[in-house]
Design an enzyme around this catalytic site. Structure first.
Site, PDB file in Angstrom:
ATOM      1  N   TRP A 157       0.690  -1.618  -0.200  1.00  0.00           N
ATOM      2  CA  TRP A 157       0.047  -0.330  -0.190  1.00  0.00           C
ATOM      3  C   TRP A 157       0.963   1.532   0.045  1.00  0.00           C
ATOM      4  O   TRP A 157       0.417   2.526   0.404  1.00  0.00           O
ATOM      5  CB  TRP A 157      -0.845  -0.002   1.427  1.00  0.00           C
ATOM      6  CG  TRP A 157       0.180  -0.786   2.928  1.00  0.00           C
ATOM      7  CD1 TRP A 157       0.159  -1.635   3.284  1.00  0.00           C
ATOM      8  CD2 TRP A 157       0.765   0.780   3.478  1.00  0.00           C
ATOM      9  NE1 TRP A 157       0.358  -1.509   4.334  1.00  0.00           N
ATOM     10  CE2 TRP A 157       1.308  -0.053   4.700  1.00  0.00           C
ATOM     11  CE3 TRP A 157       0.837   1.625   2.887  1.00  0.00           C
ATOM     12  CZ2 TRP A 157       2.175   0.233   5.275  1.00  0.00           C
ATOM     13  CZ3 TRP A 157       1.697   2.590   3.947  1.00  0.00           C
ATOM     14  CH2 TRP A 157       2.227   1.577   4.806  1.00  0.00           C
ATOM     15  N   LYS A 181      -2.301  -8.491  -7.342  1.00  0.00           N
ATOM     16  CA  LYS A 181      -3.208  -8.217  -6.426  1.00  0.00           C
ATOM     17  C   LYS A 181      -3.069  -6.670  -5.671  1.00  0.00           C
ATOM     18  O   LYS A 181      -1.259  -7.057  -5.002  1.00  0.00           O
ATOM     19  CB  LYS A 181      -3.299  -9.810  -5.322  1.00  0.00           C
ATOM     20  CG  LYS A 181      -3.846  -9.701  -4.536  1.00  0.00           C
ATOM     21  CD  LYS A 181      -3.589 -10.138  -3.304  1.00  0.00           C
ATOM     22  CE  LYS A 181      -3.105  -8.810  -2.216  1.00  0.00           C
ATOM     23  NZ  LYS A 181      -3.602  -8.161  -1.576  1.00  0.00           N
ATOM     24  N   PRO A 182      -3.135  -5.767  -5.160  1.00  0.00           N
ATOM     25  CA  PRO A 182      -2.512  -5.017  -4.914  1.00  0.00           C
ATOM     26  C   PRO A 182      -3.182  -5.093  -3.286  1.00  0.00           C
ATOM     27  O   PRO A 182      -3.936  -5.944  -2.827  1.00  0.00           O
ATOM     28  CB  PRO A 182      -4.147  -4.140  -5.429  1.00  0.00           C
ATOM     29  CG  PRO A 182      -4.639  -4.540  -6.474  1.00  0.00           C
ATOM     30  CD  PRO A 182      -4.318  -5.508  -6.548  1.00  0.00           C
ATOM     31  N   ALA A 183      -2.316  -3.900  -2.700  1.00  0.00           N
ATOM     32  CA  ALA A 183      -3.146  -4.455  -0.881  1.00  0.00           C
ATOM     33  C   ALA A 183      -4.556  -4.027  -1.025  1.00  0.00           C
ATOM     34  O   ALA A 183      -4.946  -2.604  -1.420  1.00  0.00           O
ATOM     35  CB  ALA A 183      -2.192  -3.886  -1.127  1.00  0.00           C
ATOM     36  N   SER A 184      -5.422  -4.668  -0.236  1.00  0.00           N
ATOM     37  CA  SER A 184      -7.127  -4.220   0.367  1.00  0.00           C
ATOM     38  C   SER A 184      -6.858  -2.307   0.851  1.00  0.00           C
ATOM     39  O   SER A 184      -8.216  -2.505   0.826  1.00  0.00           O
ATOM     40  CB  SER A 184      -7.137  -4.943   1.735  1.00  0.00           C
ATOM     41  OG  SER A 184      -6.740  -6.644   0.317  1.00  0.00           O
ATOM     42  N   GLY A 234       7.254  -6.241  -0.330  1.00  0.00           N
ATOM     43  CA  GLY A 234       6.492  -6.019   0.634  1.00  0.00           C
ATOM     44  C   GLY A 234       6.857  -6.537   1.899  1.00  0.00           C
ATOM     45  O   GLY A 234       7.684  -6.950   2.043  1.00  0.00           O
ATOM     46  N   GLU A 256      11.232  -7.536  -3.178  1.00  0.00           N
ATOM     47  CA  GLU A 256      11.202  -6.793  -2.937  1.00  0.00           C
ATOM     48  C   GLU A 256      10.792  -6.630  -1.220  1.00  0.00           C
ATOM     49  O   GLU A 256       9.544  -6.534  -1.068  1.00  0.00           O
ATOM     50  CB  GLU A 256      10.791  -5.420  -3.186  1.00  0.00           C
ATOM     51  CG  GLU A 256      11.082  -5.358  -5.339  1.00  0.00           C
ATOM     52  CD  GLU A 256      12.838  -5.137  -5.812  1.00  0.00           C
ATOM     53  OE1 GLU A 256      13.200  -4.523  -4.334  1.00  0.00           O
ATOM     54  OE2 GLU A 256      13.241  -5.878  -5.881  1.00  0.00           O
ATOM     55  N   LEU A 257      11.358  -6.674  -0.550  1.00  0.00           N
ATOM     56  CA  LEU A 257      11.258  -7.071   0.983  1.00  0.00           C
ATOM     57  C   LEU A 257      11.697  -6.034   1.839  1.00  0.00           C
ATOM     58  O   LEU A 257      11.830  -4.980   1.453  1.00  0.00           O
ATOM     59  CB  LEU A 257      11.896  -8.521   1.310  1.00  0.00           C
ATOM     60  CG  LEU A 257      11.335  -9.681   0.364  1.00  0.00           C
ATOM     61  CD1 LEU A 257      11.639 -10.808   1.223  1.00  0.00           C
ATOM     62  CD2 LEU A 257       9.764  -9.772   0.357  1.00  0.00           C
ATOM     63  N   CYS A 290      10.073   1.227   2.258  1.00  0.00           N
ATOM     64  CA  CYS A 290      11.255   0.154   2.688  1.00  0.00           C
ATOM     65  C   CYS A 290      13.280   0.830   2.624  1.00  0.00           C
ATOM     66  O   CYS A 290      13.943   0.553   3.012  1.00  0.00           O
ATOM     67  CB  CYS A 290      10.938  -1.390   1.663  1.00  0.00           C
ATOM     68  SG  CYS A 290      10.661  -0.668   0.505  1.00  0.00           S
ATOM     69  N   GLU A 387      12.658  -2.390  11.769  1.00  0.00           N
ATOM     70  CA  GLU A 387      12.159  -1.631  10.346  1.00  0.00           C
ATOM     71  C   GLU A 387      11.003  -0.616  10.807  1.00  0.00           C
ATOM     72  O   GLU A 387       9.855  -1.808  12.073  1.00  0.00           O
ATOM     73  CB  GLU A 387      11.521  -1.975   9.409  1.00  0.00           C
ATOM     74  CG  GLU A 387      11.815  -0.900   7.698  1.00  0.00           C
ATOM     75  CD  GLU A 387      11.180  -1.746   6.890  1.00  0.00           C
ATOM     76  OE1 GLU A 387      10.636  -2.966   6.779  1.00  0.00           O
ATOM     77  OE2 GLU A 387      11.611  -1.757   5.876  1.00  0.00           O
TER      78      GLU A 387
HETATM   79  P1  ADP Z   1       3.193  -4.826   4.277  1.00  0.00           P
HETATM   80  O1  ADP Z   1       3.410  -4.488   5.748  1.00  0.00           O
HETATM   81  O2  ADP Z   1       4.047  -3.380   3.457  1.00  0.00           O
HETATM   82  O3  ADP Z   1       1.568  -4.051   4.490  1.00  0.00           O
HETATM   83  P2  ADP Z   1       2.606  -6.782   4.096  1.00  0.00           P
HETATM   84  O4  ADP Z   1       3.636  -8.257   3.264  1.00  0.00           O
HETATM   85  O5  ADP Z   1       1.820  -7.266   4.716  1.00  0.00           O
HETATM   86  O6  ADP Z   1       2.758  -5.799   3.959  1.00  0.00           O
HETATM   87  O7  ADP Z   1       1.712  -7.085   2.883  1.00  0.00           O
HETATM   88  C1  ADP Z   1       2.149  -6.858   0.993  1.00  0.00           C
HETATM   89  C2  ADP Z   1       1.291  -7.378   0.316  1.00  0.00           C
HETATM   90  O8  ADP Z   1       0.855  -8.530   0.777  1.00  0.00           O
HETATM   91  C3  ADP Z   1      -0.080  -6.684   0.935  1.00  0.00           C
HETATM   92  O9  ADP Z   1      -0.827  -6.667  -0.927  1.00  0.00           O
HETATM   93  C4  ADP Z   1      -0.819  -8.010   1.760  1.00  0.00           C
HETATM   94  O10 ADP Z   1      -2.278  -8.082   0.835  1.00  0.00           O
HETATM   95  C5  ADP Z   1      -0.358  -8.895   0.928  1.00  0.00           C
HETATM   96  N1  ADP Z   1      -0.042 -10.209   1.420  1.00  0.00           N
HETATM   97  C6  ADP Z   1       0.134 -10.743   3.037  1.00  0.00           C
HETATM   98  N2  ADP Z   1       0.243 -11.276   3.400  1.00  0.00           N
HETATM   99  C7  ADP Z   1      -0.162 -12.482   2.343  1.00  0.00           C
HETATM  100  C8  ADP Z   1      -0.324 -14.066   1.946  1.00  0.00           C
HETATM  101  N3  ADP Z   1      -0.239 -14.424   3.048  1.00  0.00           N
HETATM  102  N4  ADP Z   1      -0.117 -14.052   1.525  1.00  0.00           N
HETATM  103  C9  ADP Z   1      -0.219 -13.350   0.071  1.00  0.00           C
HETATM  104  N5  ADP Z   1      -0.713 -12.615   0.323  1.00  0.00           N
HETATM  105  C10 ADP Z   1       0.028 -11.487   1.172  1.00  0.00           C
END
Ligand code: ADP
Length: 483
Positions: A157, A181-184, A234, A256-257, A290, A387
């Site tokens: 997001w 699949k974008p972040a919700s 993420g 990209e973590l 990040c 972080e």
């Molecule tokens: P942040 O800490 O930046 O929110 P996340 O890694 O939790 O990062 O989320 C980044 C993306 O990964 C979002 O689109 C989220 O919906 C997705 N995501 C979170 N958990 C899972 C999972 N178990 N499998 C697939 N996608 C996921």
């Protein structure tokens, strides 16, 4: 959506196989504005079945897309780039409403995001192979680069548009279809991009956006053998899970973590420039990137002077709703983000840190947080290891190059690092000693479409942007030709 010039950019449906659609069972997820907590709208809560259809549509679209001459694919990407610029104001507004970043930053992200289409439109035409002198007189060796196949992307997001375009532009340029699949929290920017993809002439199935359950969509994307490549941006935790899931079908991955960027100020640095760089690196997007400076190491000879200048600059930052003129710090994305920032501050204070400015939830309430500077930090504190993802600048004191390099590298992360020095020998020595994928030297901003973005250690694998970015979506085929 309020006040858009082109309300058609605001979509509450997914874009799959070239059609706008709802979830099979009609379920939705509500999306809220982090600045006001008002509901902006909703998007479909899709799961495995809908994702499978998107994957199959992408697989069906692949042969034609890969067969299209690169210059034609490039023309479509350039049109998409032009459309993003034409609709930049609305794209930025959607982004600020769902993500919270100041409008000027959102405009900056739209331009940055669009730049990937321009860049990869050009790179599409340069997916050069190779010929290799053969060890045998009777054979010839030719290397081709081919698209890896159907790609899936999961994006965060904090950069609702750019994290999508730097994957999608490279994939499409290479000749691969991609579904996202974008972040919700920030699906509307992604769906707006899909509107423009359609208008730019991206064929059905080549670019899809699926919103909904992260675990169900992620499960299908990682488990389905038709998907040849997963690109994720993420957290390291989720990246680890996704890598494990892709192991069953041996997919190519880009990850990209997380990061934990050190920002080092040596005693020969231009302190005003270093303060400017620290503000840009630390407080951009309210500290939620990040590559944000997470630990500021300042040489003891300039520590007090730097701290004073930084505090002065930080006090000049205006917190508020990103739609308001002059605001440079928007809200944090949600309550858990506020809790994490507060926990990091409390932990530091318990262990002897001092607040130089900020330190609390902002008077505006909600998820607004005061831009903060902490002094007297030690390596045992949580901020040193994790972080923070918020507007907190912790100052650590150091006395020698060797000491600060050890502290800077003492983390499982290796994404971005920054340092300020004017001594050429030191610049080279430190740049080479830092175990990071990206090093900003006398600058606090490193990201652009022409440069390879990515990390080492547990910050990930792969590179995005630059000419290397295309390789992440290609595979090598070697032809051995007998004479
Ligand atoms: P942040 O800490 O930046 O929110 P996340 O890694 O939790 O990062 O989320 C980044 C993306 O990964 C979002 O689109 C989220 O919906 C997705 N995501 C979170 N958990 C899972 C999972 N178990 N499998 C697939 N996608 C996921």
């Amino acid at each position: 959506m309020q006040d858009l010039n082109t309300p058609t950019l605001f979509r509450q449906q997914c874009y799959v196989a070239g059609a706008w659609c709802d979830a099979d069972q009609g379920a939705v997820i509500e999306v809220t504005n982090p600045a006001t907590h008002e509901t902006l709208g909703s998007v479909p809560r899709m799961g495995a079945a809908e994702t499978r259809r998107a994957i199959e549509a992408a697989n069906d679209a692949w042969p034609q897309w890969r067969a299209m001459p690169a210059r034609e694919r490039a023309a479509i990407l350039r049109r998409w780039h032009g459309l993003m610029h034409r609709h930049a104001d609305d794209l930025a507004r959607i982004m600020t409403l769902e993500q919270g970043k100041p409008l000027a930053e959102a405009r900056g992200e739209v331009a940055y995001a669009a730049a990937y289409f321009e860049w990869f439109a050009e790179e599409a035409k340069r997916a050069y192979g190779d010929t290799i002198p053969s060890p045998s007189p009777n054979t010839r060796i030719v290397v081709l680069k081919e698209p890896v196949g159907v790609c899936a992307a999961i994006t965060p997001w904090n950069f609702p548009a750019a994290m999508i375009t730097r994957k999608a532009a490279a994939a499409l340029a290479a000749g691969c279809p991609i579904m996202v699949k974008p972040a919700s929290q920030t699906p509307f920017s992604a769906l707006a991009l899909a509107v423009l993809a359609e208008e730019a002439g991206v064929p059905p199935g080549v670019f899809s956006v699926v919103t909904g359950s992260a675990s169900e969509i992620g499960g299908e994307m990682t488990g389905n053998p038709l998907v040849r490549k997963l690109s994720f941006t993420g957290s390291t935790e989720v990246g680890r899970t996704l890598m494990q899931q892709t192991a069953s079908t041996i997919k190519k991955v880009s990850m990209e973590l997380g990061g934990n960027a050190p920002f080092i100020v040596f005693d020969d640095a231009d302190l005003d420039a270093a303060v400017q760089g620290a503000i840009a690196s630390k407080y951009r997007n309210t500290g939620q990137t990040c590559v944000c400076a997470n630990r500021l190491y300042v040489h003891e000879n300039v520590y007090d002077a730097f701290a004073q200048k930084l505090v002065e600059a930080v006090r000049g930052l205006r917190v508020g709703n990103g739609l308001e003129e002059g605001v440079s710090i928007g809200p944090l994305i949600d309550e858990p983000a506020v809790r994490k920032v507060q926990e990091h501050i409390d932990d530091a204070l318990e262990q002897g840190a001092e607040v130089l400015t900020g330190g609390r939830v902002h008077a505006l309430g909600g998820t607004f947080f005061e831009p903060t500077v902490l002094a007297n930090m030690t390596p045992a504190m949580r901020v040193a290891k994790e972080e923070t993802f918020g507007p907190v600048a912790p100052l650590f004191r150091f006395s020698s190059d060797a000491e600060v390099i050890d502290m800077a590298n003492d983390t499982e992360f290796g994404l971005a690092a920054y340092f300020y020095s004017r001594d050429l020998g030191r610049v080279w020595r430190v740049a080479e000693a830092l175990e990071y994928g990206m090093v900003g030297i006398n600058t606090g901003i490193v990201s652009n479409e022409a440069a390879p973005f990515g990390g080492v250690k547990q910050s990930g694998v792969g590179r995005e942007g630059s000419r290397y970015g295309l390789d992440d979506y290609m595979v090598i085929k070697y032809l051995c030709m007998g004479l």
